[in-house]
Design an enzyme around this catalytic site. Structure first.
Site, PDB file in Angstrom:
ATOM      1  N   HIS A 127      -8.080  12.592  -7.406  1.00 32.15           N
ATOM      2  CA  HIS A 127      -7.044  11.996  -6.562  1.00 32.15           C
ATOM      3  C   HIS A 127      -6.917  10.524  -6.937  1.00 32.15           C
ATOM      4  O   HIS A 127      -7.925   9.837  -7.130  1.00 32.15           O
ATOM      5  CB  HIS A 127      -7.424  12.151  -5.088  1.00 32.15           C
ATOM      6  CG  HIS A 127      -6.507  11.419  -4.168  1.00 32.15           C
ATOM      7  ND1 HIS A 127      -5.137  11.531  -4.265  1.00 32.15           N
ATOM      8  CD2 HIS A 127      -6.747  10.552  -3.144  1.00 32.15           C
ATOM      9  CE1 HIS A 127      -4.577  10.771  -3.330  1.00 32.15           C
ATOM     10  NE2 HIS A 127      -5.525  10.170  -2.653  1.00 32.15           N
TER      11      HIS A 127
ATOM     12  N   ASN B 205      -0.908   5.661  -5.113  1.00 30.11           N
ATOM     13  CA  ASN B 205      -1.430   6.837  -4.402  1.00 30.11           C
ATOM     14  C   ASN B 205      -0.248   7.667  -3.897  1.00 30.11           C
ATOM     15  O   ASN B 205       0.465   7.239  -2.981  1.00 30.11           O
ATOM     16  CB  ASN B 205      -2.304   6.360  -3.237  1.00 30.11           C
ATOM     17  CG  ASN B 205      -2.922   7.510  -2.457  1.00 30.11           C
ATOM     18  OD1 ASN B 205      -2.550   8.662  -2.643  1.00 30.11           O
ATOM     19  ND2 ASN B 205      -3.845   7.181  -1.572  1.00 30.11           N
TER      20      ASN B 205
ATOM     21  N   CYS C 156      -4.012  13.607   1.631  1.00 28.07           N
ATOM     22  CA  CYS C 156      -4.316  13.429   0.200  1.00 28.07           C
ATOM     23  C   CYS C 156      -5.096  14.611  -0.382  1.00 28.07           C
ATOM     24  O   CYS C 156      -5.056  14.848  -1.583  1.00 28.07           O
ATOM     25  CB  CYS C 156      -5.091  12.135  -0.017  1.00 28.07           C
ATOM     26  SG  CYS C 156      -4.140  10.682   0.458  1.00 28.07           S
TER      27      CYS C 156
HETATM   28  O1  UT7 Z   1      -6.038   8.588  -0.426  1.00 27.91           O
HETATM   29  C1  UT7 Z   1      -7.222   8.312   0.257  1.00 27.91           C
HETATM   30  C2  UT7 Z   1      -6.998   7.178   1.131  1.00 27.91           C
HETATM   31  N1  UT7 Z   1      -7.008   5.891   0.575  1.00 27.91           N
HETATM   32  C3  UT7 Z   1      -8.026   5.322  -0.050  1.00 27.91           C
HETATM   33  O2  UT7 Z   1      -8.889   5.967  -0.597  1.00 27.91           O
HETATM   34  C4  UT7 Z   1      -8.072   3.844  -0.012  1.00 27.91           C
HETATM   35  C5  UT7 Z   1      -9.467   3.371   0.227  1.00 27.91           C
HETATM   36  N2  UT7 Z   1      -9.593   1.939   0.346  1.00 27.91           N
HETATM   37  C6  UT7 Z   1      -9.292   1.084  -0.656  1.00 27.91           C
HETATM   38  O3  UT7 Z   1      -8.825   1.457  -1.702  1.00 27.91           O
HETATM   39  C7  UT7 Z   1      -9.603  -0.392  -0.441  1.00 27.91           C
HETATM   40  O4  UT7 Z   1     -10.399  -0.544   0.706  1.00 27.91           O
HETATM   41  C8  UT7 Z   1      -8.320  -1.271  -0.302  1.00 27.91           C
HETATM   42  C9  UT7 Z   1      -7.622  -1.349  -1.647  1.00 27.91           C
HETATM   43  C10 UT7 Z   1      -7.404  -0.686   0.754  1.00 27.91           C
HETATM   44  C11 UT7 Z   1      -8.710  -2.686   0.118  1.00 27.91           C
HETATM   45  O5  UT7 Z   1      -9.639  -3.232  -0.790  1.00 27.91           O
HETATM   46  P1  UT7 Z   1     -10.929  -3.995  -0.249  1.00 27.91           P
HETATM   47  O6  UT7 Z   1     -11.617  -4.526  -1.433  1.00 27.91           O
HETATM   48  O7  UT7 Z   1     -11.684  -3.011   0.613  1.00 27.91           O
HETATM   49  O8  UT7 Z   1     -10.304  -5.177   0.580  1.00 27.91           O
HETATM   50  P2  UT7 Z   1     -10.421  -5.503   2.142  1.00 27.91           P
HETATM   51  O9  UT7 Z   1      -9.660  -4.510   2.952  1.00 27.91           O
HETATM   52  O10 UT7 Z   1     -11.841  -5.707   2.484  1.00 27.91           O
HETATM   53  O11 UT7 Z   1      -9.650  -6.881   2.214  1.00 27.91           O
HETATM   54  C12 UT7 Z   1     -10.111  -8.009   1.467  1.00 27.91           C
HETATM   55  C13 UT7 Z   1      -9.144  -9.158   1.705  1.00 27.91           C
HETATM   56  C14 UT7 Z   1      -8.790  -9.393   3.158  1.00 27.91           C
HETATM   57  O12 UT7 Z   1      -8.739 -10.770   3.366  1.00 27.91           O
HETATM   58  P3  UT7 Z   1      -9.956 -11.560   4.088  1.00 27.91           P
HETATM   59  O13 UT7 Z   1     -10.122 -10.915   5.428  1.00 27.91           O
HETATM   60  O14 UT7 Z   1     -11.139 -11.327   3.186  1.00 27.91           O
HETATM   61  O15 UT7 Z   1      -9.458 -12.970   4.099  1.00 27.91           O
HETATM   62  C15 UT7 Z   1      -7.403  -8.810   3.285  1.00 27.91           C
HETATM   63  O16 UT7 Z   1      -6.637  -9.434   4.291  1.00 27.91           O
HETATM   64  O17 UT7 Z   1      -7.906  -8.918   1.030  1.00 27.91           O
HETATM   65  C16 UT7 Z   1      -6.811  -9.100   1.943  1.00 27.91           C
HETATM   66  N3  UT7 Z   1      -5.726  -8.186   1.577  1.00 27.91           N
HETATM   67  C17 UT7 Z   1      -4.787  -8.507   0.684  1.00 27.91           C
HETATM   68  N4  UT7 Z   1      -4.568  -9.609  -0.054  1.00 27.91           N
HETATM   69  C18 UT7 Z   1      -3.516  -9.612  -0.886  1.00 27.91           C
HETATM   70  C19 UT7 Z   1      -5.513  -6.933   2.019  1.00 27.91           C
HETATM   71  N5  UT7 Z   1      -4.418  -6.406   1.418  1.00 27.91           N
HETATM   72  C20 UT7 Z   1      -3.952  -7.379   0.583  1.00 27.91           C
HETATM   73  C21 UT7 Z   1      -2.871  -7.433  -0.313  1.00 27.91           C
HETATM   74  N6  UT7 Z   1      -2.691  -8.555  -1.023  1.00 27.91           N
HETATM   75  N7  UT7 Z   1      -2.018  -6.402  -0.500  1.00 27.91           N
END
Ligand code: UT7
Length: 321
Positions: A248, A278, A114
């Protein structure tokens, strides 16, 4: 007067097919509500089989050349930032060179995921200033849809395909024109936080994107705020002097948090993550092209570019357009 790299033109290209969150929710257990709330993403473009990192990059490059009023024959340097090359080798830059009909020049790829466009821009800036070429094409192009695990809802909803390109020309100018500062970083100890679980020398397969999202998020906000502080210190200007920040486009929450740390109002931030998701190395030049073409970024503006991604790698650049 100093020899500097000046932004002469921008271009971009997106695959024909646009996919909404609701369409993705038919494939994996997710929802439009979750994706919008956690990321700000509403749509992404997904490449058809005839659309590749090379073809998208070449389309973006043609637009950038047209905007710059230059021909492919004028270009002495082509750098393509990509983590999804058409082939393991040759470099996609040489394939794009052939597609553009550009004669003998320097052409190579840069792999910094990225942050790739920031790395490529910084290398091009150095090579232009030291006389390796007079005109350069710097392209960020990706087809991440080809390396996504479409069963993994935690990653497949986040990425999209596309390409962006800029033409840079070396000119003798005053100290307040062109690329004014760039800063690059890498911390390889975090390489297993965001990676692809395959490759030619390990599995012999292409592999899929794997990410510890929460950890990446945390590092992104800290690293981006710090590198932005560094480049602004390099140019000796306060954050308030920034006309436009082109970040980004990984997650709207990361973009908002970074702008807030800098004290920059949302009106000065170019946002495309809602439309493109992204697109890795393509996201910064794609957003830059959009804001140049719709008239937001104008001659004389102070523009800051930044990105963070797998490696971890991150970087920023300041330019006076
Ligand atoms: O280009 C540079 C690289 N990328 C980034 O910069 C991405 C950086 N990270 C992020 O943007 C965020 O961490 C994410 C968008 C990937 C995830 O958001 P989050 O608020 O950190 O969520 P999380 O990973 O802590 O997951 C929260 C919950 C989980 O469920 P439980 O364990 O709380 O029951 C996940 O299983 O959301 C669930 N979850 C989803 N639910 C519905 C994860 N992906 C999904 C989904 N739809 N697509």
């Amino acid at each position: 007067m100093t020899r500097r790299a000046i932004l002469k033109g921008t271009g971009s290209a997106l695959p024909r097919t646009r996919v909404s969150n609701d369409e993705l929710a038919k494939r994996v257990d997710t929802s439009d509500e979750w994706i919008v709330e956690r990321t700000g993403i509403r749509f992404r473009h997904i490449a058809e089989p005839d659309e590749t990192t090379g073809t998208l990059g070449a389309d973006a490059a043609r637009e950038a050349l047209k905007a710059a009023g230059l021909d492919a024959a004028d270009i002495g340097l082509i750098i393509v930032a990509t983590a999804t090359p058409d082939n393991t080798f040759p470099a996609t830059a040489t394939k794009i060179q052939a597609m553009l009909g550009a004669p003998d020049c320097i052409a190579f790829d840069v792999a910094a995921v990225c942050s790739g466009f920031l790395y490529a821009l910084s290398v091009a800036d150095s090579m232009l200033r030291t006389g390796a070429a007079n005109h350069a094409l710097v392209i960020g192009s990706e087809t991440f849809s080809r390396i996504l695990d479409w069963e993994d809802r935690a990653t497949c909803v986040l990425f999209g395909d596309g390409a962006g390109a800029v033409v840079l020309s070396a000119e003798e100018v005053g100290d307040d024109r062109g690329i004014l500062a760039t800063r690059l970083h890498a911390e390889g100890q975090y390489c297993d936080m965001l990676y692809v679980d395959g490759g030619p020398s390990t599995t012999g397969t292409v592999g899929h994107v794997r990410m510890q999202g929460r950890e990446v998020f945390r590092h992104a906000v800290t690293n981006l705020a710090s590198v932005l502080g560094e480049v602004m210190a390099d140019v000796g200007l306060p954050a308030d002097a920034i006309d436009w920040i082109v970040p980004h486009q990984a997650n709207k929450r990361i973009i908002d948090a970074t702008a807030k740390k800098l004290g920059l109002p949302a009106e000065r931030v170019v946002l495309t993550v809602d439309q493109h998701a992204n697109t890795s190395a393509a996201s910064v030049p794609l957003a830059l092209d959009l804001a140049v073409r719709d008239g937001r970024i104008k001659r004389g503006d102070l523009v800051v570019l930044e990105a963070m991604g797998g490696g971890f790698t991150w970087g920023a650049a300041v330019l006076r357009v």
